[in-house]
Design an enzyme around this catalytic site. Structure first.
Site, PDB file in Angstrom:
ATOM      1  N   PRO A  89       0.820  -1.224   0.000  1.00  0.00           N
ATOM      2  CA  PRO A  89       0.000   0.000   0.000  1.00  0.00           C
ATOM      3  C   PRO A  89       0.853   1.273   0.000  1.00  0.00           C
ATOM      4  CG  PRO A  89      -0.746  -1.541   1.678  1.00  0.00           C
ATOM      5  CD  PRO A  89       0.568  -2.053   1.171  1.00  0.00           C
ATOM      6  N   GLU A 117       3.297  -8.893   9.045  1.00  0.00           N
ATOM      7  CA  GLU A 117       3.140  -7.452   9.268  1.00  0.00           C
ATOM      8  C   GLU A 117       4.135  -6.614   8.476  1.00  0.00           C
ATOM      9  OE1 GLU A 117       2.832  -9.727  11.606  1.00  0.00           O
ATOM     10  OE2 GLU A 117       0.708  -9.419  12.023  1.00  0.00           O
ATOM     11  N   ARG A 155      -3.184  -9.430 -20.408  1.00  0.00           N
ATOM     12  CA  ARG A 155      -4.300  -9.206 -21.334  1.00  0.00           C
ATOM     13  C   ARG A 155      -4.015  -8.093 -22.331  1.00  0.00           C
ATOM     14  NH1 ARG A 155      -7.746  -5.396 -20.280  1.00  0.00           N
ATOM     15  NH2 ARG A 155      -9.661  -6.459 -20.864  1.00  0.00           N
ATOM     16  N   ASP A 170     -12.696  -1.874 -24.334  1.00  0.00           N
ATOM     17  CA  ASP A 170     -12.025  -1.785 -23.044  1.00  0.00           C
ATOM     18  C   ASP A 170     -10.674  -2.487 -23.006  1.00  0.00           C
ATOM     19  OD1 ASP A 170     -12.737  -4.429 -20.806  1.00  0.00           O
ATOM     20  OD2 ASP A 170     -12.899  -4.489 -22.981  1.00  0.00           O
TER      21      ASP A 170
HETATM   22 CL1  6GU Z   1      -0.069  -3.994  -3.728  1.00  0.00          CL
HETATM   23  N1  6GU Z   1      -0.252  -5.146  -1.376  1.00  0.00           N
HETATM   24  C1  6GU Z   1      -0.835  -5.341  -0.191  1.00  0.00           C
HETATM   25  N2  6GU Z   1      -0.308  -6.222   0.652  1.00  0.00           N
HETATM   26  N3  6GU Z   1      -1.916  -4.702   0.195  1.00  0.00           N
HETATM   27  C2  6GU Z   1      -2.419  -3.835  -0.677  1.00  0.00           C
HETATM   28  C3  6GU Z   1      -1.875  -3.591  -1.918  1.00  0.00           C
HETATM   29  C4  6GU Z   1      -0.774  -4.268  -2.235  1.00  0.00           C
HETATM   30  N4  6GU Z   1      -2.600  -2.671  -2.546  1.00  0.00           N
HETATM   31  C5  6GU Z   1      -3.563  -2.361  -1.733  1.00  0.00           C
HETATM   32  N5  6GU Z   1      -3.471  -3.050  -0.589  1.00  0.00           N
END
Ligand code: 6GU
Length: 251
Positions: A89, A117, A155, A170
């Site tokens: 994230p 974690e 894709r 798309d």
């Molecule tokens: Cl790329 N990895 C993880 N572990 N959680 C996420 C993410 C990625 N993207 C959003 N949440």
């Protein structure tokens, strides 16, 4: 050929998804190879421990740097160039433009999946080229994100989706709009009718209706996308019509 390598503690997750459907066929046809590597195979000792307590204390465990570096060292013996991705994230937001960039990458895509974690920060400092985020939420591991990244890239490779789908709006060089609604038989189901224009056989009217509904959905659901979409003068006319129609809905 696009070669993807996924370093993970759960190779079965990657193999299961990558062997099915479009991705499975794309591998069988030689457009892509998805290779899972078990990080545990590169851990030391009888118990092959891949995680440890965090320096500084606190809860949870942290994935050790060494097994991941060792796994990549082994991969690099083939002399191939790699772009190493780390799903997290904290990363650059993954979108269609990023997928297009990765699908054109000449290097191998090597994706390191974290669990627990966290992962020792020296993996990011010494190994990873890009941290990649799917969005503002937290997954329990990088595997789902790795598969989403691979799927979105594969894709886009010419030939993977076949003729019919690769020419649809798309699938290739996305114009930035949401998709129009789709229908198949029967013409009435539980009292819900297929829009008359789709049964008309008038290809020009169908084309215009689909474009208008794609624009309508985007305006209503994701107005933020309209500013960056590729729009022509017909689209501007359609948008004016939609705004009148949607405005009148409130009456
Ligand atoms: Cl790329 N990895 C993880 N572990 N959680 C996420 C993410 C990625 N993207 C959003 N949440």
């Amino acid at each position: 050929m696009l070669v993807c390598e996924v370093l993970t503690l759960f190779p079965g997750i990657i193999d299961a998804y990558a062997s099915e459907s479009i991705l499975g066929k794309a591998q069988a046809s030689g457009f892509v190879r998805v290779h899972s590597i078990n990080i545990r195979d590169f851990a030391e000792g009888k118990h092959r421990v891949t995680d440890d307590q965090p320096y500084g204390g606190g809860g949870g465990m942290v994935m050790k740097a060494a097994p991941i570096f060792e796994a990549v060292d082994r991969l690099r013996l083939d002399g191939e160039e790699r772009r190493i991705l780390f799903p997290s994230p904290q990363g650059r937001r993954f979108d269609q433009a990023f997928a297009e960039e990765l699908s054109l990458e000449s290097r191998r895509l090597t994706i390191v999946c974290g669990r627990y974690e966290g992962v020792d920060e020296r993996v990011m400092a010494g190994l990873v080229d890009d941290e990649v985020s799917l969005g503002d939420y937290v997954l329990t591991g990088g595997e789902l994100a790795a598969l989403a990244i691979i799927d979105a890239c594969v894709r886009l490779i010419p030939g993977v989706l076949g003729d019919a789908r690769s020419s649809s709006v798309d699938s290739f060089s996305w114009d930035g709009l949401l998709d129009y609604p789709h229908y198949t038989r029967p013409p009435v189901y539980r009292g819900m009718r297929v829009p008359e224009v789709l049964l008309s056989g008038n290809h020009e009217e169908v084309r215009r209706w689909r474009r208008k509904e794609a624009l309508r959905r985007t305006l209503v659901r994701r107005p933020d996308l309209i500013d960056r979409a590729v729009l022509d003068v017909e689209d501007q006319t359609l948008i004016t019509e939609i705004k009148k129609e949607e405005g009148h809905e409130q009456d």
